[in-house]
Design an enzyme around this catalytic site. Structure first.
Site, PDB file in Angstrom:
ATOM      1  N   SER A 124      -7.559   4.531  -3.166  1.00 22.68           N
ATOM      2  CA  SER A 124      -7.399   5.101  -1.830  1.00 22.68           C
ATOM      3  C   SER A 124      -6.713   6.454  -1.911  1.00 22.68           C
ATOM      4  O   SER A 124      -5.916   6.715  -2.832  1.00 22.68           O
ATOM      5  CB  SER A 124      -6.524   4.140  -1.019  1.00 22.68           C
ATOM      6  OG  SER A 124      -6.091   4.755   0.161  1.00 22.68           O
ATOM      7  N   TYR A 149       1.389  -1.651   0.007  1.00 27.37           N
ATOM      8  CA  TYR A 149      -0.072  -1.561  -0.160  1.00 27.37           C
ATOM      9  C   TYR A 149      -0.441  -0.343  -1.008  1.00 27.37           C
ATOM     10  O   TYR A 149      -1.187  -0.442  -1.985  1.00 27.37           O
ATOM     11  CB  TYR A 149      -0.777  -1.486   1.207  1.00 27.37           C
ATOM     12  CG  TYR A 149      -2.215  -1.043   1.084  1.00 27.37           C
ATOM     13  CD1 TYR A 149      -3.176  -1.905   0.555  1.00 27.37           C
ATOM     14  CD2 TYR A 149      -2.614   0.249   1.446  1.00 27.37           C
ATOM     15  CE1 TYR A 149      -4.493  -1.497   0.394  1.00 27.37           C
ATOM     16  CE2 TYR A 149      -3.931   0.661   1.291  1.00 27.37           C
ATOM     17  CZ  TYR A 149      -4.866  -0.209   0.771  1.00 27.37           C
ATOM     18  OH  TYR A 149      -6.158   0.201   0.607  1.00 27.37           O
ATOM     19  N   LYS A 153      -2.190   0.193  -5.056  1.00 28.36           N
ATOM     20  CA  LYS A 153      -3.312   1.033  -5.506  1.00 28.36           C
ATOM     21  C   LYS A 153      -2.872   1.904  -6.688  1.00 28.36           C
ATOM     22  O   LYS A 153      -3.612   2.099  -7.636  1.00 28.36           O
ATOM     23  CB  LYS A 153      -3.835   1.904  -4.352  1.00 28.36           C
ATOM     24  CG  LYS A 153      -4.507   1.100  -3.252  1.00 28.36           C
ATOM     25  CD  LYS A 153      -5.734   0.354  -3.756  1.00 28.36           C
ATOM     26  CE  LYS A 153      -6.304  -0.601  -2.745  1.00 28.36           C
ATOM     27  NZ  LYS A 153      -7.288  -1.546  -3.282  1.00 28.36           N
TER      28      LYS A 153
HETATM   29  P1  NAD Z   1     -11.844  -6.093   3.733  1.00 32.22           P
HETATM   30  O1  NAD Z   1     -10.603  -6.858   3.997  1.00 32.22           O
HETATM   31  O2  NAD Z   1     -12.845  -5.987   4.825  1.00 32.22           O
HETATM   32  O3  NAD Z   1     -12.580  -6.700   2.451  1.00 32.22           O
HETATM   33  C1  NAD Z   1     -11.894  -7.306   1.388  1.00 32.22           C
HETATM   34  C2  NAD Z   1     -12.580  -8.624   1.081  1.00 32.22           C
HETATM   35  O4  NAD Z   1     -11.939  -9.230  -0.031  1.00 32.22           O
HETATM   36  C3  NAD Z   1     -12.493  -9.629   2.245  1.00 32.22           C
HETATM   37  O5  NAD Z   1     -13.792 -10.144   2.513  1.00 32.22           O
HETATM   38  C4  NAD Z   1     -11.543 -10.713   1.733  1.00 32.22           C
HETATM   39  O6  NAD Z   1     -11.897 -11.998   2.230  1.00 32.22           O
HETATM   40  C5  NAD Z   1     -11.720 -10.594   0.230  1.00 32.22           C
HETATM   41  N1  NAD Z   1     -10.556 -10.984  -0.568  1.00 32.22           N
HETATM   42  C6  NAD Z   1      -9.271 -10.566  -0.436  1.00 32.22           C
HETATM   43  N2  NAD Z   1      -8.500 -11.123  -1.380  1.00 32.22           N
HETATM   44  C7  NAD Z   1      -9.324 -11.892  -2.148  1.00 32.22           C
HETATM   45  C8  NAD Z   1      -9.121 -12.717  -3.281  1.00 32.22           C
HETATM   46  N3  NAD Z   1      -7.909 -12.904  -3.837  1.00 32.22           N
HETATM   47  N4  NAD Z   1     -10.180 -13.368  -3.805  1.00 32.22           N
HETATM   48  C9  NAD Z   1     -11.418 -13.228  -3.263  1.00 32.22           C
HETATM   49  N5  NAD Z   1     -11.667 -12.456  -2.181  1.00 32.22           N
HETATM   50  C10 NAD Z   1     -10.624 -11.805  -1.639  1.00 32.22           C
HETATM   51  O7  NAD Z   1     -11.434  -4.635   3.216  1.00 32.22           O
HETATM   52  P2  NAD Z   1     -12.315  -3.324   3.062  1.00 32.22           P
HETATM   53  O8  NAD Z   1     -11.989  -2.388   4.148  1.00 32.22           O
HETATM   54  O9  NAD Z   1     -13.729  -3.677   2.816  1.00 32.22           O
HETATM   55  O10 NAD Z   1     -11.659  -2.727   1.746  1.00 32.22           O
HETATM   56  C11 NAD Z   1     -12.182  -3.003   0.466  1.00 32.22           C
HETATM   57  C12 NAD Z   1     -11.305  -2.370  -0.590  1.00 32.22           C
HETATM   58  O11 NAD Z   1     -11.227  -0.975  -0.343  1.00 32.22           O
HETATM   59  C13 NAD Z   1      -9.875  -2.886  -0.614  1.00 32.22           C
HETATM   60  O12 NAD Z   1      -9.458  -2.949  -1.957  1.00 32.22           O
HETATM   61  C14 NAD Z   1      -9.116  -1.822   0.134  1.00 32.22           C
HETATM   62  O13 NAD Z   1      -7.774  -1.766  -0.255  1.00 32.22           O
HETATM   63  C15 NAD Z   1      -9.867  -0.578  -0.283  1.00 32.22           C
HETATM   64  N6  NAD Z   1      -9.741   0.526   0.665  1.00 32.22           N
HETATM   65  C16 NAD Z   1     -10.091   0.330   1.971  1.00 32.22           C
HETATM   66  C17 NAD Z   1      -9.948   1.359   2.890  1.00 32.22           C
HETATM   67  C18 NAD Z   1     -10.295   1.157   4.352  1.00 32.22           C
HETATM   68  O14 NAD Z   1      -9.874   1.964   5.177  1.00 32.22           O
HETATM   69  N7  NAD Z   1     -11.050   0.144   4.726  1.00 32.22           N
HETATM   70  C19 NAD Z   1      -9.465   2.619   2.472  1.00 32.22           C
HETATM   71  C20 NAD Z   1      -9.155   2.799   1.121  1.00 32.22           C
HETATM   72  C21 NAD Z   1      -9.295   1.738   0.221  1.00 32.22           C
END
Ligand code: NAD
Ligand code: UDP
Length: 341
Positions: A124, A149, A153
């Protein structure tokens, strides 16, 4: 390619899975459904006419994860999305975040490294904090993380870099996302925040839909042209494409080192008020909003220098802010129908 997508039923994971399937790749999804639901799997199936193999597994369940890798010995790459992502919650419950985001990653690496499977990691732009220069390029130093959080990362990136140093046959790419927004054009999948949205776009669309009284804009006294904060909003399908390009890049041996990081953004910064105006113009819907106090911890501005990924992989964002906002609105309307069912 045969690709394992952890967190593949989450927001970004589902859109990426759709793109991979549409491009002819075989997708295996691992998700514990903690922040998603089987309805997303239906959405992926309805868009692609294929139901990917799905394991409802917690990544920290080492035995179950090893079993998946033993069963599929021909995985060509892993895209690792599974993590917790709520900044505020991470401040209140740091151990929950360190446990899931770090232990999940370690469990995955223990399987990947011996089998020399390449990894694409969801990082991120939070790793930069408030950068000194705009746009932010990948040489910008990591500042002290503003939340547990953000720190997960930074630690995650360091762990992967150390593993790549220690194991010459292990390759990884760290993708530093800016602000992902929008939804698939079919509106069969999109972003579904749990409870009150923390992020701007889902809050805005819910306010327009009447689920929230109004959007609260956090501060208009920042040192920016209109006083509101500036971010780089990237369409989730553009972001999905960056993951596929990263895997291809590694498979074609184009990487210049075992572990490289890339920004994934549009390269353009937009203020909160610009987002509101663009939304209103492109959807013909009025956004009810008021200006309230600054949100603690918000940085003033962050937008990406995207030259590195453009040069290395030929990837560039294709969608405009207006298109991304239109797709977010279409999803808001469609998801209300789904909820009503
Ligand atoms: P999200 O919460 O929609 O998706 C994450 C998925 O992982 C969920 O479906 C959840 O059920 C699953 N999950 C969580 N912990 C788990 C575990 N221990 N075992 C199995 N499944 C698990 O999040 P997102 O927005 O799709 O983000 C995806 C990734 O991108 C994350 O790592 C997040 O930190 C990163 N990210 C997101 C953003 C954003 O703004 N959405 C920005 C930068 C980075
Ligand atoms: N924001 C806002 N009202 C909201 C949510 C967010 O004004 O209800 C602002 C926030 O202050 C920031 C921008 O919108 O300037 C993007 O916030 P978001 O939480 O979506 O992303 P991040 O802060 O992680 O970049």
């Amino acid at each position: 390619m045969k690709i394992l997508v952890t967190g593949g039923l989450g927001y970004i994971g589902a859109h990426t899975s759709v793109l991979l399937i549409e491009q002819g790749h075989q997708v295996i999804i691992l998700d514990n459904l903690e922040n998603s639901s089987l309805r997303v799997l239906d959405g992926i199936a309805s868009i692609t006419n294929q139901r990917p193999l799905f394991y409802q597994t917690d990544l920290r369940d080492r035995k179950a994860v090893v079993e998946i890798f033993n069963k599929h010995t021909d995985i060509d790459g892993v895209i690792h999305f599974a993590a917790y992502k709520a900044v505020g919650e991470s401040v209140e419950q740091p151990l929950k975040y360190y446990d899931n985001n770090i232990n999940g990653l370690i469990a995955l690496l223990e399987c990947l490294i011996p089998q020399e499977i390449p990894l694409i990691f969801s990082s991120s732009c939070t790793v930069y904090g408030q950068a000194d220069r705009m746009p932010i390029d990948e040489t910008s130093p990591m500042k002290k993380a503003a939340s547990p959080y953000g720190y997960t990362k930074q630690i995650g990136e360091n762990i992967i870099q150390d593993c790549a140093l220690a194991n010459s046959s292990f390759k990884a790419i760290l993708l530093r996302y800016f602000n992902p927004i929008g939804a698939h054009a079919t509106a069969q999948i999109g972003e579904t925040p749990n409870g009150e949205p923390q992020n701007l776009i889902p809050y805005l669309t819910q306010a327009v839909a009447g689920k929230r009284t109004e959007l609260r804009i956090f501060g208009d006294d920042y040192d920016t042209p209109d006083g509101t904060c500036i971010r780089d909003y990237i369409h989730v399908m553009d972001l999905a494409a960056a993951h596929l390009e990263s895997l291809l890049y590694l498979h074609e041996g184009k990487n210049s080192s075992a572990c490289e990081c890339f920004n994934v953004g549009t390269g353009k910064g937009n203020s909160v008020l610009e987002v509101v105006k663009t939304f209103e113009k492109s959807t013909q819907k009025k956004v009810p909003y008021s200006i309230v106090a600054r949100r603690p911890g918000d940085i003033v501005q962050a937008y990406a220098d995207t030259h590195k990924i453009e040069k290395a992989m030929g990837w560039k964002a294709q969608y405009s802010l207006a298109e991304a906002l239109q797709s977010a609105w279409k999803w808001e309307v469609h998801s209300a129908h789904l909820e009503a069912q």
